[in-house]
Design an enzyme around this catalytic site. Structure first.
Site, PDB file in Angstrom:
ATOM      1  N   GLY A 176       0.776  -1.241  -0.103  1.00 30.09           N
ATOM      2  CA  GLY A 176      -0.041   0.019   0.100  1.00 30.09           C
ATOM      3  C   GLY A 176       0.872   1.180  -0.030  1.00 30.09           C
ATOM      4  O   GLY A 176       2.172   1.275   0.044  1.00 30.09           O
ATOM      5  N   PHE A 190       1.430   5.624   5.171  1.00 29.38           N
ATOM      6  CA  PHE A 190       0.227   5.912   6.136  1.00 29.38           C
ATOM      7  C   PHE A 190      -0.775   4.917   5.961  1.00 29.38           C
ATOM      8  O   PHE A 190      -1.993   5.394   6.576  1.00 29.38           O
ATOM      9  CB  PHE A 190      -0.146   7.343   6.137  1.00 29.38           C
ATOM     10  CG  PHE A 190       0.987   8.324   5.967  1.00 29.38           C
ATOM     11  CD1 PHE A 190       2.116   8.258   7.064  1.00 29.38           C
ATOM     12  CD2 PHE A 190       1.228   9.042   4.853  1.00 29.38           C
ATOM     13  CE1 PHE A 190       3.017   9.260   6.853  1.00 29.38           C
ATOM     14  CE2 PHE A 190       2.196   9.903   4.900  1.00 29.38           C
ATOM     15  CZ  PHE A 190       3.238   9.944   6.147  1.00 29.38           C
ATOM     16  N   SER A 191      -0.766   3.850   5.375  1.00 29.43           N
ATOM     17  CA  SER A 191      -1.779   2.824   5.198  1.00 29.43           C
ATOM     18  C   SER A 191      -1.985   1.866   6.093  1.00 29.43           C
ATOM     19  O   SER A 191      -2.789   0.862   6.346  1.00 29.43           O
ATOM     20  CB  SER A 191      -1.903   2.311   3.668  1.00 29.43           C
ATOM     21  OG  SER A 191      -0.418   1.465   3.551  1.00 29.43           O
ATOM     22  N   LYS A 247       0.788  -0.617   6.921  1.00 31.21           N
ATOM     23  CA  LYS A 247       1.440  -1.666   6.384  1.00 31.21           C
ATOM     24  C   LYS A 247       2.141  -2.303   7.696  1.00 31.21           C
ATOM     25  O   LYS A 247       2.330  -3.539   8.015  1.00 31.21           O
ATOM     26  CB  LYS A 247       2.585  -1.400   5.092  1.00 31.21           C
ATOM     27  CG  LYS A 247       1.453  -1.006   4.074  1.00 31.21           C
ATOM     28  CD  LYS A 247       2.727  -0.773   2.874  1.00 31.21           C
ATOM     29  CE  LYS A 247       3.773   0.360   3.179  1.00 31.21           C
ATOM     30  NZ  LYS A 247       3.263   1.682   3.643  1.00 31.21           N
ATOM     31  N   THR A 248       3.230  -1.309   8.259  1.00 29.02           N
ATOM     32  CA  THR A 248       4.093  -2.123   9.139  1.00 29.02           C
ATOM     33  C   THR A 248       3.061  -2.381  10.327  1.00 29.02           C
ATOM     34  O   THR A 248       3.549  -3.300  11.320  1.00 29.02           O
ATOM     35  CB  THR A 248       4.970  -0.801   9.677  1.00 29.02           C
ATOM     36  OG1 THR A 248       5.911  -0.464   8.727  1.00 29.02           O
ATOM     37  CG2 THR A 248       6.022  -1.181  10.783  1.00 29.02           C
ATOM     38  N   GLU A 300       9.518  -2.921   4.970  1.00 27.72           N
ATOM     39  CA  GLU A 300      10.140  -1.950   4.043  1.00 27.72           C
ATOM     40  C   GLU A 300      10.866  -2.616   2.859  1.00 27.72           C
ATOM     41  O   GLU A 300      12.185  -2.243   2.572  1.00 27.72           O
ATOM     42  CB  GLU A 300      11.153  -0.905   4.595  1.00 27.72           C
ATOM     43  CG  GLU A 300      10.549  -0.180   5.762  1.00 27.72           C
ATOM     44  CD  GLU A 300       9.380   0.797   5.332  1.00 27.72           C
ATOM     45  OE1 GLU A 300       9.172   0.869   3.973  1.00 27.72           O
ATOM     46  OE2 GLU A 300       8.766   1.494   6.085  1.00 27.72           O
ATOM     47  N   GLN A 323      10.644  -2.579  -0.336  1.00 29.75           N
ATOM     48  CA  GLN A 323      11.049  -2.059  -1.310  1.00 29.75           C
ATOM     49  C   GLN A 323      12.385  -1.293  -1.356  1.00 29.75           C
ATOM     50  O   GLN A 323      12.890  -1.130  -2.456  1.00 29.75           O
ATOM     51  CB  GLN A 323      10.081  -0.924  -1.579  1.00 29.75           C
ATOM     52  CG  GLN A 323      10.390   0.159  -0.668  1.00 29.75           C
ATOM     53  CD  GLN A 323       9.584   0.108   0.660  1.00 29.75           C
ATOM     54  OE1 GLN A 323       8.792  -0.946   0.892  1.00 29.75           O
ATOM     55  NE2 GLN A 323       9.703   1.238   1.406  1.00 29.75           N
ATOM     56  N   CYS A 365      -6.931  10.016   1.985  1.00 28.45           N
ATOM     57  CA  CYS A 365      -6.208  11.209   1.179  1.00 28.45           C
ATOM     58  C   CYS A 365      -6.375  12.555   2.191  1.00 28.45           C
ATOM     59  O   CYS A 365      -7.145  12.946   2.675  1.00 28.45           O
ATOM     60  CB  CYS A 365      -7.235  11.469  -0.054  1.00 28.45           C
ATOM     61  SG  CYS A 365      -6.523  12.794  -1.120  1.00 28.45           S
ATOM     62  N   CYS A 391      -6.251  13.362  -6.591  1.00 25.31           N
ATOM     63  CA  CYS A 391      -5.494  14.282  -6.126  1.00 25.31           C
ATOM     64  C   CYS A 391      -3.864  14.067  -5.999  1.00 25.31           C
ATOM     65  O   CYS A 391      -3.029  15.353  -5.471  1.00 25.31           O
ATOM     66  CB  CYS A 391      -5.847  14.505  -4.286  1.00 25.31           C
ATOM     67  SG  CYS A 391      -7.542  14.883  -4.239  1.00 25.31           S
TER      68      CYS A 391
END
Length: 218
Positions: A20, A23-24, A26-27, A93, A95, A149, A184
């Site tokens: 995601g 701030f979704s 994930k961690t 993390e 990525q 958002c 946005c």
């Protein structure tokens, strides 16, 4: 939707990916799964790339400051050596690792381990981030989380960079990024449009008025 195995044979390994935008959660979701496995008596090892030292050198920490002890690694290959006795391997993390992480995760799962991977699926330009597309492809279970958002309040899956930097990797948090919905999102860099995120505070509650209650005894 949380796509997590509810039952699996104990002698088999598999891969779970939680992805995601910023701030979704994930961690936080990775930590939740790790804690559940620990409560179940399984040996859990949590690792993260050495580049990520935003909150702690020795812990995986979510944006809301939920934390677990972790090991910093410089390369993906180190993960295999450091998790030989683990039943559950959590990688945060993802990525930030190179493409070797894909082979490493496969090796761990083929060795009978449950592998939980969390990472950004898109970079600040809205493009697939590093090895994440390959990890998503080989995973048995995939969970995509969304933030809110900062501009519209709609569901957000993009990470809007709000500081002047064109570096591919810019480790940051609220000072550098905002969660944005598709309508946005303005790649690659935009000014901050959302309100600053305020910390939770104890709500003010009006005092209760004392009432005289007559209790009739029979």
């Amino acid at each position: 939707m949380i796509n997590e195995p509810s039952f699996a044979p104990k002698d088999y390994g598999w891969i779970e990916v939680v992805c995601g935008g910023m701030f979704s959660g994930k961690t936080e979701e990775l930590i939740r799964r790790a804690k559940r496995a620990h409560i179940a008596g399984q040996n859990v090892v949590v690792v993260k790339p050495a580049i990520d030292k935003r909150y702690s050198d020795t812990e995986v920490v979510s944006h809301n400051e939920t934390a677990l002890p972790s090991i910093l690694v410089d390369t993906a290959d180190q993960i295999v050596l450091l998790t030989s006795n683990a039943k559950v391997v959590c990688i945060d993390e993802a990525q930030f690792f190179d493409e070797r992480i894909v082979d490493v995760v496969n090796v761990l799962a083929n060795d009978g381990k449950r592998v939980i991977v969390a990472g950004l699926d898109m970079d600040f330009e809205g493009k697939p981030f590093g090895p994440m597309p390959y990890l998503l492809a080989i995973a048995e279970y995939v969970t995509k989380l969304h933030a809110v958002c900062a501009e519209s309040g709609a569901m957000a899956n993009f990470s809007q960079r709000v500081v002047e930097s064109t570096e591919k990797v810019l480790v940051g948090e609220y000072d550098s990024y905002e969660p944005r919905a598709r309508h946005c999102f303005r790649p690659s860099i935009d000014r901050r449009r959302g309100r600053p995120i305020r910390p939770f505070t104890t709500p003010k509650v009006a005092p209760l008025e004392e009432e005289n209650i007559n209790i009739e005894q029979s």
